[in-house]
Scaffold this active site. Structure first.
Site, mmCIF file in Angstrom:
data_model
loop_
_atom_site.group_PDB
_atom_site.id
_atom_site.type_symbol
_atom_site.label_atom_id
_atom_site.label_comp_id
_atom_site.label_asym_id
_atom_site.label_seq_id
_atom_site.Cartn_x
_atom_site.Cartn_y
_atom_site.Cartn_z
ATOM 1 N N ARG A 96 -3.269 -10.366 4.512
ATOM 2 C CA ARG A 96 -3.604 -10.432 3.083
ATOM 3 C C ARG A 96 -2.434 -9.841 2.303
ATOM 4 N NH1 ARG A 96 -5.679 -7.005 -0.680
ATOM 5 N NH2 ARG A 96 -7.159 -7.842 -2.190
ATOM 6 N N LYS A 120 0.827 -1.218 0.000
ATOM 7 C CA LYS A 120 0.000 0.000 0.000
ATOM 8 C C LYS A 120 0.857 1.264 0.000
ATOM 9 C CE LYS A 120 -4.289 -2.087 1.239
ATOM 10 N NZ LYS A 120 -5.297 -2.416 2.217
HETATM 11 N N1 PMM Z 1 -7.174 -4.120 0.590
HETATM 12 C C1 PMM Z 1 -7.449 -4.134 -0.717
HETATM 13 C C2 PMM Z 1 -8.458 -4.971 -1.239
HETATM 14 N N2 PMM Z 1 -9.156 -5.785 -0.416
HETATM 15 N N3 PMM Z 1 -9.593 -6.630 1.729
HETATM 16 C C3 PMM Z 1 -9.356 -6.625 3.036
HETATM 17 N N4 PMM Z 1 -10.072 -7.416 3.862
HETATM 18 N N5 PMM Z 1 -8.399 -5.822 3.598
HETATM 19 C C4 PMM Z 1 -7.639 -4.979 2.839
HETATM 20 O O1 PMM Z 1 -6.804 -4.263 3.408
HETATM 21 C C5 PMM Z 1 -7.885 -4.941 1.430
HETATM 22 C C6 PMM Z 1 -8.887 -5.792 0.906
HETATM 23 C C7 PMM Z 1 -6.689 -3.233 -1.657
HETATM 24 O O2 PMM Z 1 -5.490 -3.809 -2.068
HETATM 25 P P1 PMM Z 1 -5.246 -4.483 -3.547
HETATM 26 O O3 PMM Z 1 -5.711 -3.477 -4.578
HETATM 27 O O4 PMM Z 1 -3.799 -4.730 -3.583
HETATM 28 O O5 PMM Z 1 -6.031 -5.753 -3.623
#
Ligand code: PMM
Length: 268
Positions: free
Chosen positions: A244, A208
């Site tokens: 994650r 991030k």
């Molecule tokens: N961050 C992203 C997408 N989905 N889900 C959860 N539960 N927690 C998160 O911090 C989260 C998520 C955004 O990141 P990406 O674009 O790299 O998938």
């Protein structure tokens, strides 16, 4: 032990891996690679939540994720679906997903809570204040830790009122979502504040924007994998249910250090 959730964005535009896994076959191959590297769960998403990202229709989202979920479930992979849409959650459940990962905690789609209740799947409720186009403007807090905790407590109450079983709910402070950089560090410093809610917590820091402070803005996003892995260890030490991540290899190695130290501590 903290679970490792490997990220599979089947999207043309996610901020760090957008477009790379856009075809069904490439997505499945990448998911199997993440599983072989030690991912416990694969989180399949078909709509980018990157700040400023455009929305996709649920039909487009489903055409991206359902074929991937069907095949992964057939191969015995534990799948979560990263979606704001109840119709996609339902289609994913039918395809074999066992976890709904809703970054809006039920706020984006009023029918999501009843789908979570009806399917009986594990439901991850992330802290969220608005869609990608508006979320950066919604990052005002008195105390970010207690505000996020209290807003999540409200989500839990509303989910339970809609019939979602408490023992199916996982909470997530939503790093990077309506958070200024400092807010993310404060949430990481006070993950124990969420223990009061008595539910499992997951943490998503992977690659991030706030990590660019550590790597330099010009460094490639992959340079954020090492700081991500360190955060995974801190989250695991704080008792996180799952982290994650994009880079499963580095996070697994980092968590292995913690596991070795923990087992050495047990063995006098
Ligand atoms: N961050 C992203 C997408 N989905 N889900 C959860 N539960 N927690 C998160 O911090 C989260 C998520 C955004 O990141 P990406 O674009 O790299 O998938």
């Amino acid at each position: 032990m903290t679970l490792v959730m490997g990220i599979l964005n089947v999207t043309p535009d996610s901020f760090s891996d957008g477009g790379r896994w856009a075809s069904t076959d490439a997505a499945i191959a990448h998911a199997l690679e993440l599983t072989a590297q030690g991912a416990d769960v694969i989180d399949v998403g078909g709509e980018s939540t990157r700040p400023g990202a455009a929305r996709v229709t649920p039909a487009d989202e489903q055409s991206r994720v359902v074929p991937v979920i069907t095949e992964l479930a057939r191969l015995g992979v534990v799948v979560s679906v990263d979606t704001l849409n109840s119709s996609t959650a339902l289609a994913a459940a039918a395809a074999g997903a066992t976890i709904i990962n809703d970054v809006s905690g039920g706020l984006a789609d009023p029918a999501m809570a009843s789908v979570a209740a009806g399917t009986g799947l594990t439901y991850i409720a992330m802290h969220w204040r608005g869609h990608a186009q508006e979320m950066d403007a919604l990052a005002d807090y008195g105390n970010v830790v207690t505000d996020v905790r209290d807003e999540l407590a409200t989500r839990v109450a509303e989910l339970e009122a809609a019939g979602v079983s408490r023992d199916k709910i996982v909470l997530d402070p939503g790093l990077g979502f309506s958070k200024r950089s400092w807010h993310n560090w404060q949430l990481l410093a006070h993950l124990d504040a969420f223990d009061e809610l008595g539910l499992p917590v997951m943490v998503g820091a992977s690659r991030k924007r706030f990590l660019a402070e550590l790597t330099g803005a010009d460094a490639p996003v992959a340079a954020r994998d090492l700081p991500t892995a360190v955060i995974s260890v801190l989250a695991a030490q704080a008792g996180a249910w799952a982290v994650r991540v994009h880079d499963v290899v580095t996070t697994r190695r980092a968590l292995a250090v913690l596991e070795r130290v923990d087992s050495a501590r047990m063995d006098p």
